[in-house]
Design a protein around this motif. Structure first.
Motif, mmCIF file in Angstrom:
data_model
loop_
_atom_site.group_PDB
_atom_site.id
_atom_site.type_symbol
_atom_site.label_atom_id
_atom_site.label_comp_id
_atom_site.label_asym_id
_atom_site.label_seq_id
_atom_site.Cartn_x
_atom_site.Cartn_y
_atom_site.Cartn_z
ATOM 1 N N THR A 176 9.334 29.582 -16.305
ATOM 2 C CA THR A 176 10.319 29.782 -17.376
ATOM 3 C C THR A 176 11.508 30.616 -16.916
ATOM 4 O OG1 THR A 176 9.200 31.743 -18.231
ATOM 5 C CG2 THR A 176 8.562 29.603 -19.171
ATOM 6 N N GLY A 177 11.509 31.006 -15.647
ATOM 7 C CA GLY A 177 12.638 31.756 -15.107
ATOM 8 C C GLY A 177 12.451 33.256 -15.133
ATOM 9 N N GLN A 178 11.349 33.733 -15.640
ATOM 10 C CA GLN A 178 11.094 35.178 -15.667
ATOM 11 C C GLN A 178 10.462 35.603 -14.345
ATOM 12 O OE1 GLN A 178 8.744 36.181 -19.093
ATOM 13 N NE2 GLN A 178 9.762 34.660 -20.357
ATOM 14 N N ASN A 179 10.559 36.876 -14.063
ATOM 15 C CA ASN A 179 9.948 37.439 -12.864
ATOM 16 C C ASN A 179 8.808 38.366 -13.268
ATOM 17 O OD1 ASN A 179 11.600 36.211 -10.974
ATOM 18 N ND2 ASN A 179 13.174 37.774 -11.178
ATOM 19 N N PRO A 180 7.554 37.923 -13.085
ATOM 20 C CA PRO A 180 6.438 38.796 -13.436
ATOM 21 C C PRO A 180 6.313 39.937 -12.429
ATOM 22 C CG PRO A 180 5.620 36.816 -12.396
ATOM 23 C CD PRO A 180 7.101 36.651 -12.550
ATOM 24 N N GLU A 181 5.529 40.944 -12.806
ATOM 25 C CA GLU A 181 5.306 42.064 -11.895
ATOM 26 C C GLU A 181 4.669 41.549 -10.610
ATOM 27 O OE1 GLU A 181 3.108 45.370 -13.413
ATOM 28 O OE2 GLU A 181 4.010 45.182 -15.397
ATOM 29 N N PRO A 182 5.111 42.051 -9.465
ATOM 30 C CA PRO A 182 4.490 41.633 -8.204
ATOM 31 C C PRO A 182 3.018 42.075 -8.174
ATOM 32 C CG PRO A 182 6.508 42.899 -7.802
ATOM 33 C CD PRO A 182 6.219 42.969 -9.259
ATOM 34 N N ASN A 183 2.168 41.205 -7.671
ATOM 35 C CA ASN A 183 0.757 41.568 -7.509
ATOM 36 C C ASN A 183 0.202 40.823 -6.307
ATOM 37 O OD1 ASN A 183 -0.222 38.947 -8.322
ATOM 38 N ND2 ASN A 183 0.236 39.525 -10.426
ATOM 39 N N SER A 184 -1.024 41.115 -5.981
ATOM 40 C CA SER A 184 -1.636 40.520 -4.793
ATOM 41 C C SER A 184 -2.672 39.457 -5.151
ATOM 42 C CB SER A 184 -2.280 41.620 -3.955
ATOM 43 O OG SER A 184 -3.222 42.325 -4.739
ATOM 44 N N LEU A 185 -2.592 38.897 -6.363
ATOM 45 C CA LEU A 185 -3.591 37.916 -6.785
ATOM 46 C C LEU A 185 -3.560 36.643 -5.941
ATOM 47 C CD1 LEU A 185 -3.524 38.252 -10.668
ATOM 48 C CD2 LEU A 185 -5.170 39.188 -9.034
ATOM 49 N N HIS A 186 -2.356 36.219 -5.560
ATOM 50 C CA HIS A 186 -2.257 35.015 -4.731
ATOM 51 C C HIS A 186 -2.892 35.261 -3.369
ATOM 52 C CE1 HIS A 186 -0.323 31.828 -2.297
ATOM 53 N NE2 HIS A 186 -0.559 31.130 -3.384
ATOM 54 N N SER A 187 -2.661 36.433 -2.808
ATOM 55 C CA SER A 187 -3.287 36.782 -1.524
ATOM 56 C C SER A 187 -4.802 36.875 -1.661
ATOM 57 C CB SER A 187 -2.739 38.109 -1.010
ATOM 58 O OG SER A 187 -1.366 37.988 -0.747
ATOM 59 N N LEU A 188 -5.272 37.407 -2.787
ATOM 60 C CA LEU A 188 -6.707 37.473 -3.042
ATOM 61 C C LEU A 188 -7.289 36.063 -3.109
ATOM 62 C CD1 LEU A 188 -9.328 38.964 -3.777
ATOM 63 C CD2 LEU A 188 -8.556 38.926 -6.174
ATOM 64 N N TYR A 189 -6.598 35.158 -3.805
ATOM 65 C CA TYR A 189 -7.073 33.779 -3.905
ATOM 66 C C TYR A 189 -7.174 33.153 -2.514
ATOM 67 C CZ TYR A 189 -7.750 29.060 -5.586
ATOM 68 O OH TYR A 189 -8.283 27.820 -5.821
ATOM 69 N N GLN A 190 -6.147 33.343 -1.686
ATOM 70 C CA GLN A 190 -6.158 32.794 -0.331
ATOM 71 C C GLN A 190 -7.298 33.388 0.496
ATOM 72 O OE1 GLN A 190 -2.085 33.740 0.717
ATOM 73 N NE2 GLN A 190 -1.577 31.550 0.747
ATOM 74 N N ALA A 191 -7.522 34.689 0.355
ATOM 75 C CA ALA A 191 -8.610 35.336 1.087
ATOM 76 C C ALA A 191 -9.962 34.774 0.653
ATOM 77 C CB ALA A 191 -8.564 36.851 0.868
ATOM 78 N N LEU A 192 -10.133 34.553 -0.641
ATOM 79 C CA LEU A 192 -11.391 33.984 -1.131
ATOM 80 C C LEU A 192 -11.574 32.544 -0.655
ATOM 81 C CD1 LEU A 192 -11.526 35.458 -4.754
ATOM 82 C CD2 LEU A 192 -12.883 36.144 -2.751
ATOM 83 N N GLU A 193 -10.492 31.800 -0.545
ATOM 84 C CA GLU A 193 -10.571 30.436 -0.004
ATOM 85 C C GLU A 193 -11.046 30.480 1.452
ATOM 86 O OE1 GLU A 193 -9.213 27.149 -2.077
ATOM 87 O OE2 GLU A 193 -10.645 28.656 -2.739
ATOM 88 N N PHE A 194 -10.529 31.430 2.205
ATOM 89 C CA PHE A 194 -10.937 31.591 3.600
ATOM 90 C C PHE A 194 -12.420 31.970 3.676
ATOM 91 C CE2 PHE A 194 -11.435 34.174 7.469
ATOM 92 C CZ PHE A 194 -11.064 33.242 8.409
ATOM 93 N N VAL A 195 -12.837 32.906 2.833
ATOM 94 C CA VAL A 195 -14.245 33.328 2.799
ATOM 95 C C VAL A 195 -15.152 32.144 2.454
ATOM 96 C CG1 VAL A 195 -15.920 34.735 1.495
ATOM 97 C CG2 VAL A 195 -13.783 35.757 2.309
#
Length: 163
Positions: free
Chosen positions: A109-128
């Motif tokens: 929608t064009g908004q900028n949510p607060e930066p977080n590390s959830l995407h990195s966590l998801y990628q790490a869990l995919e690797f695991v």
């Protein structure tokens, strides 16, 4: 009692699941955002759809894997690996994917949510998950070979005693 057929089903589910993760999470998803003309909003919309479908396939493969294990004389180590895999999938399904989906809608929608590390966590869990799937497949194969070899050795010794 371990069976080559049930072990094959278990290993096939592991490799199909690992291949799905590698193909989608590690190859398709990053490549999509480098495609000419791909906007962030469009890419995130596609991601939401793809990861929702992939999650359903992962649940099906996890179910197949667990059912194959139930009937294959599975060891405690194999159950621990499968339990961790199932736990990670449960966490991703019931919390992480939903949270990332909401975040993608906000970005779309064009908004900028607060930066977080959830995407990195998801990628790490995919690797695991990928590593655990390869370990589980290897362990299931190894234990089945050892078990079948022990059975053949017993039969051979019985045959020698009878002769």
């Amino acid at each position: 009692m371990r069976s080559h057929t049930r072990t094959f089903i278990l290993i096939a589910a592991c490799f199909l699941w690992a291949g799905l993760i590698i193909g989608i999470s590690f190859i398709e998803s990053p490549a999509k955002f480098n495609a000419p003309g791909m906007t962030l909003s469009l890419g995130l919309g596609i991601e939401r759809l793809v990861f929702s479908l992939v999650n359903k396939v992962e649940i099906a493969l996890c179910t197949i894997l667990l059912v194959a294990m139930c009937f294959n004389g599975t060891t405690k180590r194999e159950w621990v690996l499968a339990g961790v895999l199932t736990g990670v999938l449960f966490l991703q399904t019931n919390w992480l994917l939903h949270t990332l989906d909401v975040q993608a809608v906000v970005v779309g929608t064009g908004q900028n949510p607060e930066p977080n590390s959830l995407h990195s966590l998801y990628q790490a869990l995919e690797f695991v998950k990928t590593i655990l799937l390869f370990i589980l497949a290897f362990l299931a194969h190894k234990l089945t070979i050892i078990h079948k070899h022990a059975d053949r050795l017993k039969a051979h010794r019985l045959q020698e005693l009878v002769s």
